[in-house]
Design an enzyme around this catalytic site. Sequence first.
Site, PDB file in Angstrom:
ATOM      1  N   SER A   1       0.668  -0.871  -0.167  1.00 49.30           N
ATOM      2  CA  SER A   1       0.346   0.124  -0.170  1.00 49.30           C
ATOM      3  C   SER A   1       0.970   1.033   0.082  1.00 49.30           C
ATOM      4  CB  SER A   1      -0.902   0.019   1.146  1.00 49.30           C
ATOM      5  OG  SER A   1      -1.381   1.838   1.550  1.00 49.30           O
TER       6      SER A   1
ATOM      7  N   HIS B   1      -0.837  -1.383  -3.781  1.00 48.06           N
ATOM      8  CA  HIS B   1      -2.426  -1.079  -3.739  1.00 48.06           C
ATOM      9  C   HIS B   1      -2.182   0.980  -3.728  1.00 48.06           C
ATOM     10  CE1 HIS B   1      -6.408  -1.303  -1.731  1.00 48.06           C
ATOM     11  NE2 HIS B   1      -5.662  -0.580  -0.689  1.00 48.06           N
TER      12      HIS B   1
ATOM     13  N   ASP C   1      -4.833   3.919  -1.550  1.00 42.94           N
ATOM     14  CA  ASP C   1      -5.968   4.277  -0.696  1.00 42.94           C
ATOM     15  C   ASP C   1      -5.708   5.528  -1.214  1.00 42.94           C
ATOM     16  OD1 ASP C   1      -4.185   2.516   1.414  1.00 42.94           O
ATOM     17  OD2 ASP C   1      -6.268   2.043   0.326  1.00 42.94           O
TER      18      ASP C   1
ATOM     19  N   MET D   1      -8.797   9.000  -0.228  1.00 38.97           N
ATOM     20  CA  MET D   1      -9.276   8.779   0.984  1.00 38.97           C
ATOM     21  C   MET D   1      -9.326  10.749   1.014  1.00 38.97           C
ATOM     22  SD  MET D   1      -7.366   7.138   3.881  1.00 38.97           S
ATOM     23  CE  MET D   1      -6.422   5.389   3.889  1.00 38.97           C
TER      24      MET D   1
ATOM     25  N   HIS E   1      -8.225   1.445  -4.227  1.00 37.41           N
ATOM     26  CA  HIS E   1      -9.813   1.401  -3.368  1.00 37.41           C
ATOM     27  C   HIS E   1      -9.526   2.666  -2.928  1.00 37.41           C
ATOM     28  CE1 HIS E   1      -9.962   0.517   1.264  1.00 37.41           C
ATOM     29  NE2 HIS E   1     -11.375   1.269   0.822  1.00 37.41           N
TER      30      HIS E   1
ATOM     31  N   MET F   1     -12.543   5.241  -1.312  1.00 39.65           N
ATOM     32  CA  MET F   1     -12.803   5.442   0.379  1.00 39.65           C
ATOM     33  C   MET F   1     -13.484   7.010   0.076  1.00 39.65           C
ATOM     34  SD  MET F   1      -9.629   3.560   2.836  1.00 39.65           S
ATOM     35  CE  MET F   1      -8.523   3.940   1.458  1.00 39.65           C
TER      36      MET F   1
ATOM     37  N   MET G   1     -11.996  -4.852   4.866  1.00 36.85           N
ATOM     38  CA  MET G   1     -11.510  -3.974   5.825  1.00 36.85           C
ATOM     39  C   MET G   1     -11.025  -5.086   6.970  1.00 36.85           C
ATOM     40  SD  MET G   1     -10.212  -1.739   4.047  1.00 36.85           S
ATOM     41  CE  MET G   1      -9.560  -1.362   5.258  1.00 36.85           C
TER      42      MET G   1
ATOM     43  N   ASP H   1      -7.395  -5.937   4.159  1.00 34.70           N
ATOM     44  CA  ASP H   1      -6.506  -4.751   3.944  1.00 34.70           C
ATOM     45  C   ASP H   1      -6.740  -4.400   5.458  1.00 34.70           C
ATOM     46  OD1 ASP H   1      -7.214  -1.634   2.225  1.00 34.70           O
ATOM     47  OD2 ASP H   1      -5.953  -2.054   3.645  1.00 34.70           O
TER      48      ASP H   1
END
Length: 232
Positions: free
Chosen positions: A19, A44, A46, A48, A77, A79, A148, A183
């Site tokens: 990540s 990966h 993330d 956000m 991913h 979010m 998650m 994750d």
Amino acid sequence: MERGNPWKQLPDGPLIAPSLLACDFARVGEQIDLLTAAGARLLHVDIMDGHFVPNLSMGPSFVRSVRRYTDLPLDVHLMLTDPATYIERFAEAGADSITFHVEAADDPHRLIGRLRELGLGAGVTLRPATGCEALADLTADVDLVLVMTVEPGYGGQEFMDNMLEKIVSVRGMLKGAQRVEVDGGINVRTARLCAARGADVFVAGTDILGSDDVAGAMGDLREAIAGAGAGG
Ligand code: DX5
Ligand code: ZN
């Protein structure tokens, strides 16, 4: 690797997805080189928005820079409170697969359809408190379900052992080549527990990029997963 749905091209069996949230953002390129040299097959990323989760991370321009820097598939991913608004922008920036939260999608089927139209990999994920029933009529259309194992929003959190049962349930809902990704708080102990319950894609940030020995940390994770009888 030729662009397109990475889950159709990546080998079956366990994969470790480092990540980039755990990167030192002043040295991302250098750290991607370390991960690549350590045998990473995908990365990966993330995303956000400070709303769906109480943290802000990166946007399409970060993905575009990483895309220019590496050929490794980008497992993005989201979010975000409103993933539908951003799918095209992350696709255009270079995402190869996009996973969104079922809690944030008004029409998850339409989102998955758009990911398919864009030729991307498609995944759905759910917060720890959300039960598998939320996935009921979605699992047939996706490449993966991301379980998650921490509350989404930060790296470096403690693994939630009570998510292990959910891995077994999700595994039971999926067919052949579909993947179960885990994750949050993944390390040698928790990777082995997850692998033994059917997980096959392991996101890890702190455990790998928080270590002085990236290759060693990846090797230890691979061994732990293999030790759980899943090969590495
Ligand atoms: C958390 C993110 C994770 C996180 C994992 O919301 O989705 O991908 O970066 O980091 P570690 O492995 O440090 O828990
Ligand atoms: Zn993540």
